[in-house]
Design a protein around this motif. Structure first.
Motif, PDB file in Angstrom:
ATOM      1  N   UNK A 123      40.315  45.359  28.825  1.00 24.25           N
ATOM      2  CA  UNK A 123      39.501  45.980  29.871  1.00 24.25           C
ATOM      3  C   UNK A 123      39.071  44.933  30.902  1.00 24.25           C
ATOM      4  N   UNK A 124      38.742  43.731  30.415  1.00 26.97           N
ATOM      5  CA  UNK A 124      38.338  42.649  31.322  1.00 26.97           C
ATOM      6  C   UNK A 124      39.511  42.204  32.203  1.00 26.97           C
ATOM      7  N   UNK A 125      40.710  42.174  31.633  1.00 30.14           N
ATOM      8  CA  UNK A 125      41.906  41.820  32.413  1.00 30.14           C
ATOM      9  C   UNK A 125      42.175  42.878  33.487  1.00 30.14           C
ATOM     10  N   UNK A 126      41.993  44.152  33.116  1.00 27.84           N
ATOM     11  CA  UNK A 126      42.220  45.229  34.075  1.00 27.84           C
ATOM     12  C   UNK A 126      41.152  45.210  35.171  1.00 27.84           C
ATOM     13  N   UNK A 127      39.922  44.872  34.814  1.00 26.92           N
ATOM     14  CA  UNK A 127      38.845  44.760  35.812  1.00 26.92           C
ATOM     15  C   UNK A 127      39.211  43.725  36.865  1.00 26.92           C
ATOM     16  N   UNK A 128      39.801  42.596  36.422  1.00 21.98           N
ATOM     17  CA  UNK A 128      40.213  41.546  37.363  1.00 21.98           C
ATOM     18  C   UNK A 128      41.337  42.047  38.272  1.00 21.98           C
ATOM     19  N   UNK A 129      42.242  42.861  37.729  1.00 15.36           N
ATOM     20  CA  UNK A 129      43.352  43.397  38.533  1.00 15.36           C
ATOM     21  C   UNK A 129      42.851  44.403  39.571  1.00 15.36           C
ATOM     22  N   UNK A 130      41.888  45.238  39.177  1.00  9.53           N
ATOM     23  CA  UNK A 130      41.328  46.215  40.120  1.00  9.53           C
ATOM     24  C   UNK A 130      40.536  45.496  41.207  1.00  9.53           C
ATOM     25  N   UNK A 131      39.858  44.413  40.830  1.00 11.02           N
ATOM     26  CA  UNK A 131      39.154  43.594  41.828  1.00 11.02           C
ATOM     27  C   UNK A 131      40.147  43.065  42.860  1.00 11.02           C
ATOM     28  N   UNK A 132      41.279  42.538  42.386  1.00  7.46           N
ATOM     29  CA  UNK A 132      42.294  42.017  43.312  1.00  7.46           C
ATOM     30  C   UNK A 132      42.896  43.139  44.162  1.00  7.46           C
ATOM     31  N   UNK A 133      43.023  44.335  43.569  1.00  9.16           N
ATOM     32  CA  UNK A 133      43.537  45.485  44.324  1.00  9.16           C
ATOM     33  C   UNK A 133      42.631  45.773  45.525  1.00  9.16           C
ATOM     34  N   UNK A 134      41.315  45.774  45.302  1.00 13.47           N
ATOM     35  CA  UNK A 134      40.379  46.045  46.395  1.00 13.47           C
ATOM     36  C   UNK A 134      40.346  44.903  47.414  1.00 13.47           C
ATOM     37  N   UNK A 135      40.512  43.686  46.942  1.00  9.14           N
ATOM     38  CA  UNK A 135      40.556  42.542  47.867  1.00  9.14           C
ATOM     39  C   UNK A 135      41.758  42.676  48.798  1.00  9.14           C
ATOM     40  N   UNK A 136      42.927  43.013  48.232  1.00  6.67           N
ATOM     41  CA  UNK A 136      44.138  43.186  49.055  1.00  6.67           C
ATOM     42  C   UNK A 136      43.961  44.338  50.044  1.00  6.67           C
ATOM     43  N   UNK A 137      43.342  45.430  49.577  1.00  3.06           N
ATOM     44  CA  UNK A 137      43.129  46.577  50.469  1.00  3.06           C
ATOM     45  C   UNK A 137      42.186  46.188  51.607  1.00  3.06           C
ATOM     46  N   UNK A 138      41.110  45.487  51.269  1.00  5.75           N
ATOM     47  CA  UNK A 138      40.148  45.061  52.300  1.00  5.75           C
ATOM     48  C   UNK A 138      40.816  44.148  53.318  1.00  5.75           C
ATOM     49  N   UNK A 139      41.675  43.258  52.847  1.00  2.01           N
ATOM     50  CA  UNK A 139      42.393  42.360  53.758  1.00  2.01           C
ATOM     51  C   UNK A 139      43.306  43.150  54.690  1.00  2.01           C
ATOM     52  N   UNK A 140      43.932  44.208  54.182  1.00  3.75           N
ATOM     53  CA  UNK A 140      44.820  45.028  55.026  1.00  3.75           C
ATOM     54  C   UNK A 140      44.018  45.782  56.090  1.00  3.75           C
ATOM     55  N   UNK A 141      42.736  46.022  55.804  1.00  4.51           N
ATOM     56  CA  UNK A 141      41.844  46.682  56.777  1.00  4.51           C
ATOM     57  C   UNK A 141      41.127  45.676  57.671  1.00  4.51           C
ATOM     58  N   UNK A 142      41.395  44.388  57.440  1.00  2.79           N
ATOM     59  CA  UNK A 142      40.742  43.288  58.159  1.00  2.79           C
ATOM     60  C   UNK A 142      39.228  43.273  57.929  1.00  2.79           C
ATOM     61  N   UNK A 143      38.849  43.613  56.712  1.00  5.47           N
ATOM     62  CA  UNK A 143      37.453  43.524  56.311  1.00  5.47           C
ATOM     63  C   UNK A 143      37.210  42.170  55.645  1.00  5.47           C
ATOM     64  N   UNK A 144      35.959  41.795  55.597  1.00  3.70           N
ATOM     65  CA  UNK A 144      35.582  40.517  54.981  1.00  3.70           C
ATOM     66  C   UNK A 144      35.071  40.781  53.558  1.00  3.70           C
ATOM     67  N   UNK A 145      35.493  39.922  52.621  1.00  2.78           N
ATOM     68  CA  UNK A 145      35.071  40.033  51.217  1.00  2.78           C
ATOM     69  C   UNK A 145      34.190  38.830  50.866  1.00  2.78           C
TER      70      UNK A 145
END
Length: 357
Positions: A123-145
């Motif tokens: 579950x902790x490994x998947x949490x890290x993957x979902x975090x990276x998923x949102x980071x990539x999405x935010x970058x595609x929207x040109x949002x700041x993380x």
């Protein structure tokens, strides 16, 4: 609806007139307020303008059909008439959506909290993957993380992570991500090759300004300490980490991502304000049970919203019965199709409720 549109059109003209006044630029607050209002009204005004043109086109085509005797020109008028009628229907639906009451938090930045649930290390490994998923999405929207708080485990997973997403319309697009996300796959930590099911929870909270949430100093205990875990010389040798305890709610915030105690304190307070504001929003939703039922799902943090099935390469959103077979792309941040589908479903539900009334 059309009386309201005419009123909005007049108001838009007033806003544009005020923006053209020479002294308005000297008042930064008023200028920002007018620009924000102009920006929110412009899509409605532009669509209403298109609607009026399409209605006029229908009238012109009808006149031509009445007065014209040439068969070829009459055929062209019929085609124009059918096209204009279809456009009017489409624009009417678009105007209804644009006139739906807006969530006052839609334009706010957000704080996202991801926590590992059932499934231990997987579950902790998947949490890290979902975090990276949102980071990539935010970058595609040109949002700041900006990471506010993070608790990692040694194999690359995360027990929890809190981060801020700064960008226009962040809450309007990410708010449907709140809930339980389920993963089905063979864990890296599993030697038998059996498929396991693990879960994480995602909470998306609008950023709260100090004016949104009043925090009494007497309700807070602030502790400072040395940061733990990985870090450079300054991180682990100075009292830079900050822990806030909010007595009325029992919420505890721990921040150690920055070298400066002041910066960690600011981040901790930002996260606390967001959590308190979110608690208030949840209370309002509970009180307005009908409004809550009209949303996609219930908004409950314990509601299972999505399954990521790795053996089949699919992602299923259970609230809108959407299944996509592009798991790899989604895990790399390509989640716009899911977000668009959630927004469309929510609009359809609210339009249906509006028509019933």
């Amino acid at each position: 609806m059309f009386d309201k549109l005419e009123d909005l059109l007049l108001h838009y003209e007033e806003v544009m007139n005020q923006l053209s006044e020479p002294d308005v630029a000297n008042d930064a607050g008023r200028f920002r307020s007018l620009m924000k209002e102009q920006s929110s009204l412009a899509p409605i005004v532009e669509t209403y303008g298109e609607y009026k043109k399409a209605k006029q086109s229908i009238e012109d085509s009808l006149v031509m059909l009445d007065e014209e005797s040439d068969d070829e020109l009459r055929e062209l008028a019929k085609e124009e008439l059918n096209e204009s009628k279809a456009k009017v229907t489409e624009l009417e639906n678009r105007l209804k959506i644009l006139l739906l009451p807006k969530d006052p938090n839609d334009e706010k930045n957000v704080i996202v909290e991801i926590r590992a649930g059932a499934g231990g290390d997987e579950a902790a490994l998947f949490a890290a993957e979902i975090y990276r998923m949102y980071v990539h999405y935010a970058e595609s929207c040109r949002w700041k993380i900006e990471t506010l708080e993070m608790e990692e485990i040694g194999i690359g997973g995360m027990k929890s992570v809190n981060f801020m997403v700064t960008g226009q319309g962040a809450y309007s697009r990410l708010k449907f991500e709140s809930g339980v996300h389920r993963v089905q796959r063979v864990p890296e930590t599993e030697s038998q090759g059996r498929i396991h099911t693990s879960t994480i929870t995602v909470a998306v909270m609008p950023e709260a300004e100090e004016v949104d949430v009043q925090i009494d100093e007497k309700d807070i205990r602030i502790d400072v300490m040395r940061a733990s875990g990985n870090g450079g010389q300054c991180v682990n040798t100075t009292d830079s980490a900050v822990r806030l305890t909010h007595y009325p709610t029992g919420i505890v915030i721990y921040s150690q991502t920055e070298k400066s105690q002041l910066q960690n304190k600011e981040k901790a307070f930002a996260l606390l304000r967001a959590k308190l504001y979110d608690l208030e929003l949840q209370k309002q939703q509970d009180a307005e049970s009908q409004a809550r039922r009209s949303q996609i799902g219930t908004g409950d943090r314990s509601e299972k919203i999505r399954t990521y099935n790795f053996p089949q390469g699919r992602v299923t959103d259970h609230r809108i019965n959407l299944t996509l077979y592009k798991l790899d792309k989604i895990m790399n941040g390509d989640i716009q199709e899911i977000i668009d589908a959630c927004i469309a479903a929510d609009q359809a539900i609210r339009l249906g409720k509006l028509n019933e009334e």
